[in-house]
Design an enzyme around this catalytic site. Structure first.
Site, PDB file in Angstrom:
ATOM      1  N   GLU A  17     -49.881 -17.723  24.176  1.00 46.71           N
ATOM      2  CA  GLU A  17     -49.571 -17.639  25.611  1.00 46.71           C
ATOM      3  C   GLU A  17     -49.569 -19.029  26.213  1.00 46.71           C
ATOM      4  OE1 GLU A  17     -48.988 -16.131  28.344  1.00 46.71           O
ATOM      5  OE2 GLU A  17     -49.322 -13.977  28.142  1.00 46.71           O
ATOM      6  N   ARG A  99     -61.363 -10.987  32.714  1.00 47.28           N
ATOM      7  CA  ARG A  99     -61.201 -12.337  32.175  1.00 47.28           C
ATOM      8  C   ARG A  99     -60.056 -13.006  32.899  1.00 47.28           C
ATOM      9  NH1 ARG A  99     -56.481 -12.763  29.385  1.00 47.28           N
ATOM     10  NH2 ARG A  99     -55.730 -11.008  28.156  1.00 47.28           N
ATOM     11  N   ASN A 101     -56.538 -15.105  33.133  1.00 45.17           N
ATOM     12  CA  ASN A 101     -55.277 -14.960  32.411  1.00 45.17           C
ATOM     13  C   ASN A 101     -54.395 -16.176  32.701  1.00 45.17           C
ATOM     14  OD1 ASN A 101     -53.851 -13.288  30.598  1.00 45.17           O
ATOM     15  ND2 ASN A 101     -52.613 -12.459  32.252  1.00 45.17           N
ATOM     16  N   ASN A 147     -50.288 -12.801  36.180  1.00 43.26           N
ATOM     17  CA  ASN A 147     -49.534 -13.508  35.144  1.00 43.26           C
ATOM     18  C   ASN A 147     -48.805 -14.716  35.704  1.00 43.26           C
ATOM     19  OD1 ASN A 147     -49.654 -13.076  32.296  1.00 43.26           O
ATOM     20  ND2 ASN A 147     -49.263 -10.914  32.678  1.00 43.26           N
ATOM     21  N   ASP A 197     -44.024 -11.349  32.301  1.00 41.36           N
ATOM     22  CA  ASP A 197     -45.276 -11.994  31.893  1.00 41.36           C
ATOM     23  C   ASP A 197     -45.278 -13.418  32.443  1.00 41.36           C
ATOM     24  OD1 ASP A 197     -47.555 -12.895  30.529  1.00 41.36           O
ATOM     25  OD2 ASP A 197     -47.223 -11.543  28.851  1.00 41.36           O
TER      26      ASP A 197
HETATM   27 CA    CA Z   1     -49.569 -13.600  30.189  1.00 42.03          CA
END
Ligand code: CA
Length: 282
Positions: A17, A99, A101, A147, A197
Site C-alpha cells: 500500500e 488502526r 490507514n 483511504n 482505495d
Molecule cells: Ca488503502
C-alpha cells in the site's frame, strides 16, 4: 494511449500500500500493512526493508530526515539508519480495535491520515491532521475505511476516499490553515464490484484512483469524468503514486487476493507528470 504496466521484480508483501516517491533518495517507499513493514526500492533495483513493529498504513518523508508513519497506534517517526521507531502522537487510544490507514502530506507539510476498524465497523474511523508541532486535529468523523487523500494542483481542493461509499469526495481546502469544508461527491465508481482505495493527482488536475476488487486504476479528469482506465493484472489494486526523475511514471501497489497469493508492485509510463509527494515538516 496503450498501457504497459510491468511488474517490478521485488518481494512486495501481502498487503502492499501507499507508494511514496522520494525524489532526493531516487526511489519509492511503500508499506506492507499487515506485516508492519516499510519497503524501499532505489533506482538500481536494491530493496531495503524496515520493521515498524505494528501495522503501518502509510509513510511519508520527513523534511529533517527519516520517515513519518501512520501506524496502528497513531503517528510515529522512523529513523532509517537505526531502524528505530518512536511515537510522535497517539490517535484514538480509546479505540484499540482501530488502526491507521492511508495518508499524505499537503505542500505545507501537514500529514493527513485516517483510521478504520479492523473489522470495518461502519463509521468507526476518522480522518486526522498531524501538524508540524505534532498536534493532532480531527478533520472528518464517521468514516468507515479512510483511504486515498490528495490535493488539486492549486491546493484549493482536497480529494478523499471513504471506500465503502464507492465515491471520491472533494472538499474546499484552505492551504494556509489546513482546514476543509463543502464536502461533495467528485466521482462515483461505475462498478458495484470495486471500491476506491488510494489515489494520486497529476499536474493537470487528473485524479488517479486505485480500485480494490476492480483490477484497475481509473483516471478522472478535473471535472470528475472517467477518461482513462489502466488495467492491472491483480484484482485488489490498493494505491498509486507518481515517481521517476520526471514524475511521469506510475507506481501501482496491489494486494494478494483472488488468483494472487502475494501482493505486487507495478510500474508504467503515465503519459502525464504527477504532483510531487511532499514531506512532513515536523
Ligand atoms: Ca488503502
Amino acid at each position: 494511449m496503450a498501457w504497459t504496466l510491468e511488474r517490478v521484480p521485488v518481494a512486495a508483501g501481502t498487503l502492499p500500500e501507499g507508494p511514496h516517491w522520494d525524489a532526493a533518495a531516487g526511489g519509492v517507499y511503500w508499506v506492507d500493512i499487515s506485516a508492519g513493514r516499510v519497503h524501499f526500492l532505489d533506482g538500481s533495483g536494491e530493496q531495503r526493508t524496515w520493521e515498524a513493529g505494528q501495522p503501518v498504513g502509510a509513510v511519508a518523508g520527513r523534511a529533517g530526515g527519516g520517515l513519518v508513519l501512520a501506524v496502528r497506534d497513531g503517528f510515529a517517526a522512523l529513523d532509517l539508519a537505526t531502524g528505530q521507531t518512536s511515537a510522535l502522537a497517539g490517535v484514538e487510544p480509546d479505540r484499540p480495535d482501530n488502526r491507521m490507514n492511508d495518508g499524505a502530506c499537503d505542500r505545507a507539510g501537514r500529514f493527513f491520515a485516517g483510521t478504520k476498524a479492523e473489522d470495518d465497523a461502519p463509521g468507526a474511523g476518522a480522518l486526522y491532521r498531524l501538524d508540524p508541532d505534532h498536534v493532532v486535529t480531527l478533520i472528518v468523523a464517521d468514516v468507515t475505511i479512510s483511504n486515498g487523500i490528495g490535493w488539486s494542483p492549486d491546493e484549493q481542493l482536497m480529494y478523499y476516499v471513504d471506500s465503502p461509499t464507492r465515491r471520491v469526495d472533494v472538499f474546499d481546502y484552505d492551504p494556509a490553515g489546513g482546514a476543509i469544508g463543502g464536502r461533495r461527491p467528485f466521482a462515483r465508481l461505475p462498478s458495484a464490484d470495486a471500491m476506491p482505495d488510494g489515489l494520486a493527482v497529476d499536474a493537470e488536475g487528473g485524479v488517479w484512483v486505485a480500485l480494490w476488487g476492480g483490477s484497475a486504476v481509473h483516471r478522472y479528469d478535473a471535472a470528475g469524468r472517467l477518461d482513462q482506465v489502466v488495467e492491472v493484472p491483480h484484482v485488489n489494486v490498493t494505491s498509486c503514486a507518481f515517481g521517476g526523475p520526471g514524475l511521469d511514471l506510475l507506481y501501482v501497489t496491489a494486494a494478494a487476493g483472488p488468483g494472487a497469493a502475494e501482493g505486487a508492485l507495478y510500474l508504467g509510463p503515465a503519459g502525464v507528470a504527477g504532483l510531487p509527494a511532499y514531506p512532513f515538516r515536523g
